[in-house]
Write an enzyme that holds these catalytic residues in place. Structure first.
Site, short mmCIF file in Angstrom:
data_model
loop_
_atom_site.label_atom_id
_atom_site.label_comp_id
_atom_site.label_asym_id
_atom_site.label_seq_id
_atom_site.Cartn_x
_atom_site.Cartn_y
_atom_site.Cartn_z
N ASP A 61 42.82 28.60 25.57
CA ASP A 61 43.12 29.36 24.13
C ASP A 61 41.64 29.75 23.70
O ASP A 61 41.16 29.39 23.55
CB ASP A 61 44.34 28.72 23.06
CG ASP A 61 44.82 28.78 22.26
OD1 ASP A 61 45.90 30.04 22.29
OD2 ASP A 61 43.94 29.58 20.94
N GLU A 114 46.66 34.90 24.24
CA GLU A 114 45.35 34.74 24.98
C GLU A 114 45.31 33.16 25.82
O GLU A 114 43.91 32.65 25.61
CB GLU A 114 44.62 34.64 23.66
CG GLU A 114 45.10 33.56 22.52
CD GLU A 114 46.63 33.50 22.03
OE1 GLU A 114 46.72 33.19 20.14
OE2 GLU A 114 47.01 34.77 22.20
N ASN A 133 42.54 40.66 16.87
CA ASN A 133 42.75 41.78 17.37
C ASN A 133 43.64 42.44 15.68
O ASN A 133 43.34 43.40 15.49
CB ASN A 133 44.63 40.97 17.99
CG ASN A 133 44.15 41.15 19.18
OD1 ASN A 133 43.55 42.03 20.20
ND2 ASN A 133 45.18 40.52 19.62
N ASP A 158 42.05 43.47 23.98
CA ASP A 158 41.83 43.82 25.59
C ASP A 158 40.64 43.57 26.60
O ASP A 158 41.04 42.08 27.62
CB ASP A 158 43.09 44.65 26.14
CG ASP A 158 44.65 44.49 26.04
OD1 ASP A 158 45.17 43.75 25.34
OD2 ASP A 158 44.79 45.93 26.14
#
Length: 304
Positions: free
Chosen positions: A172, A216, A180, A189
């Site tokens: 993770d 993620e 983000n 991305d």
């Protein structure tokens, strides 16, 4: 150079194998079997593109061989063409009912045989490409959740038969929501792509599987790998991501992007399930998060 398609010729008469092989050998890799049982054994061990199957053979005849192939989930999509001297509508209908995709009578006509084989191999390869695309995450190029579950199912079964170790790693990205929020989804991305490339680079064996689990999170399946080996791989992944030095102002543990991992290892036994593997590995991932993140937590778990 692209590998040539592989065609298996099944016939108890060597002369027939040689004749058909001579027609196709310029365009295909040719394998042969002289019985139905031998054909099934080869099909299970080799990636084939098409089988040319005689009907009248000692032991398993062609009809029964074809039915057994079509009953095997891993072989069911493999196209089978009957090549036989039995020239009547009744025999052809019986062959198609057994699961064959085409029916060619002997003596074969070389031009027609090459065309039929070429058409069916092309369709098989197109289906394979579509299946492959359906199992690939378009952003990272890694396998997706569907591929993970297929890989786990296959490796649990295979490692149970061989009484071997199987390990799973769940990864993770730490504080990715904050990443983000600060940098935007386009940069998010790019971060996912960079992390995927870094962890994928650690997986060097063809038998290993690296997938995007979702969001993620990433998941890796490592056959014939014990806890020590899996921990070593997970730690290599952690360091490679840390070495990327991707700025992360929203991280609470450092200036750059990091990952946390959970590692599950055990000898495989029959009856193990995919959800139990994922759930147990996920718990170890959360241990890493609760212990401060940017770390690896692994364990050998008892009966799952």
């Amino acid at each position: 150079m692209n590998q040539r398609p592989v065609v298996l010729i099944v016939d108890d008469e060597i002369a027939n194998i040689e004749m058909i092989g001579a027609v196709l050998e310029d365009d295909y890799e040719i394998l042969f079997a002289r019985s139905g049982n031998q054909a099934i054994e080869i099909a299970r061990k080799t990636k084939l593109d098409l089988i040319l199957l005689d009907i009248v053979m000692p032991g398993l005849d062609g009809y029964e061989t074809c039915r057994l192939i079509k009953q095997d989930p891993k072989l069911a999509d493999l196209p089978v063409i009957f090549t036989t001297g039995l020239d009547s509508v009744e025999y052809e209908v019986q062959g198609l009912a057994a699961g064959a995709i085409d029916y060619v009578t002997k003596p074969v006509q070389p031009v027609a045989l090459r065309r039929r084989v070429g058409n069916h191999v092309e369709m098989k390869q197109m289906r394979d490409r579509l299946t492959s695309l359906a199992m690939v995450d378009p952003l990272t190029g890694l396998g997706n959740r569907r591929m993970l579950e297929a890989a786990l199912e296959e490796e649990i079964s295979r490692m149970a038969r061989e009484s071997q170790w199987l390990s799973m790693i769940l990864v993770d990205i730490d504080f990715f929501k904050q990443f983000n929020d600060i940098y935007g989804h386009l940069e998010g991305d790019k971060c996912l792509q960079a992390v995927a490339k870094a962890i994928g680079a650690v997986m060097r064996r063809g038998s290993d599987h690296c997938t995007r689990f979702g969001g993620e999170e990433f998941a890796c399946v490592l056959p014939k790998t014990d806890l020590a080996g899996a921990l070593h791989i997970a730690e290599q992944m952690r360091r490679k991501v840390e070495d990327l030095a991707i700025p992360h102002a929203g991280s609470k543990i450092g200036p750059s992007v990091t990952i946390s991992s959970g590692v599950l290892s055990r000898y495989c036994e029959r009856g193990m399930t995919i959800p139990s593997w994922i759930e147990s590995t996920d718990k170890l991932l959360y241990e890493s998060k609760n212990l401060g993140r940017n770390r690896v937590t692994g364990r050998v778990i008892g009966l799952i």
